[in-house]
Design a protein around this motif. Structure first.
Motif, short mmCIF file in Angstrom:
data_model
loop_
_atom_site.label_atom_id
_atom_site.label_comp_id
_atom_site.label_asym_id
_atom_site.label_seq_id
_atom_site.Cartn_x
_atom_site.Cartn_y
_atom_site.Cartn_z
N LYS A 57 19.59 23.79 35.71
CA LYS A 57 19.54 24.36 34.37
C LYS A 57 20.93 24.77 33.90
O LYS A 57 21.29 24.58 32.74
N THR A 58 21.73 25.33 34.81
CA THR A 58 23.07 25.75 34.46
C THR A 58 23.97 24.56 34.15
O THR A 58 24.76 24.59 33.20
N ALA A 59 23.84 23.48 34.93
CA ALA A 59 24.64 22.28 34.68
C ALA A 59 24.35 21.72 33.28
O ALA A 59 25.25 21.22 32.59
N ALA A 60 23.09 21.81 32.86
CA ALA A 60 22.69 21.26 31.56
C ALA A 60 23.14 22.15 30.40
O ALA A 60 23.31 21.67 29.28
N ALA A 61 23.36 23.45 30.65
CA ALA A 61 23.74 24.38 29.58
C ALA A 61 25.12 24.07 29.01
O ALA A 61 25.36 24.18 27.81
N LYS A 62 26.07 23.75 29.89
CA LYS A 62 27.42 23.29 29.53
C LYS A 62 28.35 24.32 28.91
O LYS A 62 29.56 24.09 28.82
N THR A 63 27.86 25.47 28.45
CA THR A 63 28.74 26.50 27.93
C THR A 63 28.20 27.88 28.28
O THR A 63 27.00 28.06 28.52
N ALA A 64 29.09 28.88 28.31
CA ALA A 64 28.68 30.27 28.54
C ALA A 64 29.85 31.18 28.23
O ALA A 64 31.01 30.75 28.19
N LYS A 65 29.56 32.44 28.01
CA LYS A 65 30.60 33.46 27.95
C LYS A 65 30.85 33.93 29.38
O LYS A 65 29.91 34.04 30.17
N VAL A 66 32.11 34.19 29.71
CA VAL A 66 32.46 34.55 31.08
C VAL A 66 33.38 35.75 31.11
O VAL A 66 34.23 35.93 30.22
N SER A 67 33.20 36.57 32.11
CA SER A 67 34.13 37.66 32.41
C SER A 67 34.36 37.63 33.91
O SER A 67 33.41 37.76 34.70
N MET A 68 35.60 37.39 34.32
CA MET A 68 35.91 37.17 35.73
C MET A 68 37.04 38.10 36.18
O MET A 68 38.02 38.29 35.46
N THR A 69 36.87 38.67 37.36
CA THR A 69 37.92 39.50 37.95
C THR A 69 38.26 38.95 39.31
O THR A 69 37.38 38.72 40.14
N MET A 70 39.55 38.70 39.55
CA MET A 70 40.02 38.15 40.82
C MET A 70 41.00 39.13 41.45
O MET A 70 42.01 39.49 40.83
N SER A 71 40.71 39.57 42.66
CA SER A 71 41.55 40.53 43.36
C SER A 71 42.12 39.89 44.62
O SER A 71 41.37 39.31 45.42
N VAL A 72 43.42 39.99 44.78
CA VAL A 72 44.12 39.46 45.95
C VAL A 72 44.92 40.59 46.58
O VAL A 72 45.61 41.32 45.87
N PRO A 73 44.82 40.79 47.90
CA PRO A 73 45.58 41.86 48.55
C PRO A 73 47.07 41.77 48.22
O PRO A 73 47.63 40.68 48.13
N MET A 74 47.70 42.92 48.02
CA MET A 74 49.11 42.96 47.65
C MET A 74 50.01 42.32 48.71
O MET A 74 51.12 41.88 48.40
N SER A 75 49.54 42.29 49.95
CA SER A 75 50.35 41.74 51.03
C SER A 75 50.40 40.21 51.00
O SER A 75 51.20 39.60 51.70
N LEU A 76 49.54 39.59 50.19
CA LEU A 76 49.51 38.14 50.07
C LEU A 76 50.28 37.68 48.84
O LEU A 76 50.50 38.46 47.90
N LYS A 77 50.67 36.40 48.83
CA LYS A 77 51.35 35.82 47.68
C LYS A 77 50.44 35.92 46.45
O LYS A 77 49.24 35.70 46.54
N ASN A 78 51.02 36.25 45.30
CA ASN A 78 50.27 36.43 44.06
C ASN A 78 49.29 37.59 44.14
O ASN A 78 48.25 37.59 43.48
N GLY A 79 49.61 38.57 45.00
CA GLY A 79 48.74 39.73 45.13
C GLY A 79 48.64 40.50 43.82
O GLY A 79 49.57 40.55 43.03
N GLY A 80 47.48 41.09 43.60
CA GLY A 80 47.23 41.84 42.37
C GLY A 80 45.86 41.50 41.82
O GLY A 80 45.00 40.94 42.51
#
Length: 312
Positions: A57-80
């Protein structure tokens, strides 16, 4: 003006690269398996049947509103922490989002925000500041454009194949994340729950490193020996696997997804919420007259640098 545009676009594209690298960690689901699961019938668990129905059903919908948060430990590259909010589409991939990136040591509320549009295999970064006023040095150009197919073609040979495969890997969406979860051998139904006041059902699964890379186009280009080395190197970093949670509503749409990658340096986490499936407006590319071709600008800057060094 050229250097101003290249510098501004570079900052924004760096944020897009972080987003793509993190979200593509969730990609690679075996869509063939997901599509066939509903037809296998008797041997399936109720959880797999429910997630397979949600995938279709999701594949057929093809669009959506999204809110995404990505957290990476500060000790890793691109941390934040990186936040992405807006509209996304899939088949083909499209986005109109605001990317907010909090750098290490930044004060609360001091995240750098960038408006990004991904349409027709091109990424557009907003060169304007504040409420849409053109920034100094950009003239009448409001957007910097990078044509992804042209960039791959310029790379040539195997590099072009790798870039094209990488673009396919980045074309993640909620249906592909469900397909990823369906690769898990231990999907569990954790029962009813609520997300944002909506009644949902909570499912959880885990994946080994080998299962997580299965189906990724960049991995398919590798020889068996190279694939073994890739998995071995990932395992050497201390990554044991991936944990996935998904909350599905009564309409069979995933309203929240959470993935965690545990490393010795800390946990990388991506949490996404989705709404308005199949009802959002299509993403449109900016007008050609308002865009500056970033690839062409970079070539001109390079040529000017060569010319300058030749006359020194």
């Amino acid at each position: 003006m050229q250097k101003h545009i290249a510098r501004r676009a570079g900052v924004t594209l760096a944020a897009v690269a972080v987003t793509a690298s993190l979200t593509s960690c969730q990609d690679g689901g075996d869509k063939t398996k997901a599509g066939q699961s509903a037809e296998q019938g008797a041997g399936q668990s109720a959880s797999v049947q429910a997630l397979t129905a949600a995938y279709k059903k999701t594949a057929a919908a093809k669009t959506a509103k999204v809110s995404m948060t990505m957290s990476v430990p500060m000790s890793l590259k691109n941390g934040g922490e990186t936040r992405v909010a807006g509209v996304m589409g899939w088949h083909p991939l499209a986005m109109d989002v605001t990317v907010s990136e909090s750098k290490p040591g930044a004060a609360a509320g001091d995240a750098e925000k960038n408006h990004v549009i991904w349409a027709d295999d091109a990424i557009y970064t907003d060169l304007r500041t504040g409420k849409g006023t053109p920034a100094d040095g950009y003239g009448d150009k409001k957007w910097a454009k990078i044509d992804l197919k042209a960039a791959a073609a310029d790379a040539g040979g195997k590099a072009a194949q790798q870039m094209t495969a990488g673009l396919q890997d980045m074309q993640q969406d909620p249906s592909q994340q469900l397909a990823m979860l369906l690769n898990s051998r231990d999907i569990k139904d954790l029962g009813p729950a609520e997300v944002g006041g909506r009644k949902v059902r909570h499912y959880r699964g885990s994946l080994t490193v080998q299962e997580a890379v299965k189906g990724r186009k960049t991995v398919e280009l590798l020889t068996p020996a190279e694939r073994e080395k890739l998995v071995a190197n990932m395992e050497k970093t201390g990554i044991k696997g991936y944990d996935y949670d998904v909350w599905v509503d009564g309409d069979q749409y995933p309203v929240k997804m959470d993935s965690q990658i545990k490393t010795p340096q800390g946990t990388m986490r991506v949490t996404s919420t989705y709404s308005d499936y199949g009802t959002t407006a299509s993403v449109k590319a900016p007008a050609a007259g308002e865009t500056a071709d970033l690839l062409q600008i970079l070539k001109e800057i390079k040529d000017q640098a060569k010319g300058g060094s030749g006359t020194a």
